[in-house]
Design an enzyme around this catalytic site. Sequence first.
Site, short mmCIF file in Angstrom:
data_model
loop_
_atom_site.label_atom_id
_atom_site.label_comp_id
_atom_site.label_asym_id
_atom_site.label_seq_id
_atom_site.Cartn_x
_atom_site.Cartn_y
_atom_site.Cartn_z
N GLY A 154 0.80 -1.22 0.00
CA GLY A 154 0.00 0.00 0.00
C GLY A 154 0.83 1.27 0.00
N THR A 155 1.30 1.65 -1.15
CA THR A 155 2.09 2.86 -1.20
C THR A 155 2.28 3.25 -2.66
OG1 THR A 155 4.16 3.84 -0.48
CG2 THR A 155 4.29 1.66 -1.37
#
Lengths: 347, 199
Positions: free
Chosen positions: A45-46
Amino acid sequence: MALQDLCNFGDMFQEPGYLEESPIQFGFPFASSESVPLPFPMGHGTTTLAFLFQGGVLAAADTRSSCSGLVACPAAQKILPIHSHLVGTTSGTSADCALWKRILSRELRLYQLRHGRRLSTGGAAKLLSHMLHPFKGTELCVAATLCGWDGGELDDGCRDDHKGSEADDSERRDTTETPKADVETTAGAPGEKVSLSKTQSSSCTKRQCSRRKISFSGPGLFYVCSDGTRLEGKLFSVGSGSPYAYSILDQGVRWGLTVEEATSIAREAVYRATHRDAYSGNFVDIYHVTPNGWTRRTREDLKEEYYREKERVKTRGKQRETSREKKSKHRGVFWRDKLASSEQILN
Amino acid sequence: MEYLIGIQGPDYVLVAADNVAASSIIQMKHDYDKMFKLSDKILLLCVGEAGDTVQFAEYIQKNVQLYKMRNGYELSPSAAANFTRKNLADYLRSRTPYHVNLLLAGHDDADGPGLFYMDYLASLAKAPFAAHGYGAFLTLSILDRYYRPDLTRDEAVDLLKKCVEELNRRFILNLPSFNVRLIDKDGIHDMEKISIGTK
C-alpha cells in the site's frame, strides 16, 4: 500498510489475551473481510517512484502508512537515506523496510571502512538481495528501489584491465557527459556483451578473470524485492499506486529533463496515484541525488494540490466559455448555411 | 509469461529469450537479459520464479568458473548440464527448492553443439530443439514441422522468426522483443534482436 488485507489478518484481532474486546470498534471483522476478490495480487500500500535523468536520480513517494483500511500514520517517511550518496525508497511492511535499510547502511559503512571506497549502487542492491534471500517464503516483505550516485574512485588494480575497453572511454570523457555515456552502456546499447559481463562480476580482485568489470561514476537505480528480484533500470515505480504513476511517468520522463521538470512530473505522478489509490496519500516527499549527495524537497501536502487543480479547471472552463461565446457569433452564420445545404440534400 | 527457445544445427546452437521482466501486471523492464554466460561457449537461459532464477543461475555460473580455475580446463556443455541438473535435484526435496526452467546451450570441441532442456523437477533431456513457457505450446509444432538436422544458420533464424510471428499473432501476452544469440566453435555471437515488425 495494506499487507494485512492480503494476508487476512482480520482474525488476529479476535483473541487478544489481555483485552476482552478491542478498543477500536470499527467493525473490524466485517471491514477486513474481502467479499470481492482482488483482480490481481495487489502491491504493497504505497506509491513510490524513482527515475534517472541528466541531473541525477529523482526519487518520490507518498507518506501514508495504512493498516487494514486504517491510516496508521499520515506522515510516514518512505524514502530513507542510506548514506550521503544513496537513498532508498521503501514499500511493503514498514518495520521490515526500516530494519533492513539500517542493516544495509551498517554493511555499506563496514564495506567502506574495510575497502576504502563506497560500494556502488549495484553492489548495494546485490548485498541487500543476498541478505534477504534466506527469508524468501516467509512473510518478510521489502520492495525497495536504491537510488544512488556511484563515486568511481576505484583502487588501481582494476584500471589496468580497462585500457581500450568501452568503460574506459566513458571515464575519459567530461564529468558532465559521464552519466549519459554510462547509462547508455548499462542499457546494453553497444552490444549484449556489456550487459552480460555486468551481471557476472561484482569485484575485480582476480586479474585472471576473462570478464571485464564495468566501473563508472554516474547515477544508478536498482529495484530489489524480498522475493529475490533485482533489476537495474532507468525508471521504476513500486506499490499499489504504481500503475497510476507509471502511466504518468511513461508520458513525460526523458533523459533530457531539467531538475524542475523532473520534480514536477514526479510530483504529478504521485499526486495522480494518491488520488486514485486508497492506500496512498497525504504528502509527497522528493529526494534528488547528485554527485554532491542527496537533497530533499520540503514535504508538500497533496490536499492543496487537489484544490489548486480544481481552481485551474474552473478558470480554464471559464476561459473556454468566453472563447466559445466569441466563436458562436461567427458560427451562427456558418450553421445557417450548413442547415440550408443539408435541407437541399434531403430534398 | 516468459519464453525461451533453442534450435540446434549441425555445428551451432541458436537460442532466443524474451526481454520482459514483469511483476504482477506491470512490465518493469523491457530489455532484461535472461541468458547467463557460463563459459566462452556455454549459455544458460533461465526463467521461473522471481528471485530463484538469478540466484540459481549465478550459483551455477560461479561454480562452472570455479571449476575452470581449480582444474585449468572448462566443463563441457554436457558436464555443465548434468551438474546443473544434480543441483536442481538436490534442492528439489529440501525446504527451499528452486522453481526454475532452463535451457543450456553449448558447443563442445569434441562432441559438437548441444542443447539441453531442464525443468524445475530436475529432468534433463538433450534435444534438437526446445522451448519453455506458455509460448512453447504455440511454437513446438512449428518446430516439429520445419526442423531438419541440417538447417543452415539463416534457415534457423527464419524458423525462429516464424515462431515469434506466431506468438505475436496468438499469444495473449505482449512479448515485444527477443534477444538472440548463436553459439558455434568460435564462441557466443550476439545476433540482431527480434522485435514486432522485424521481417
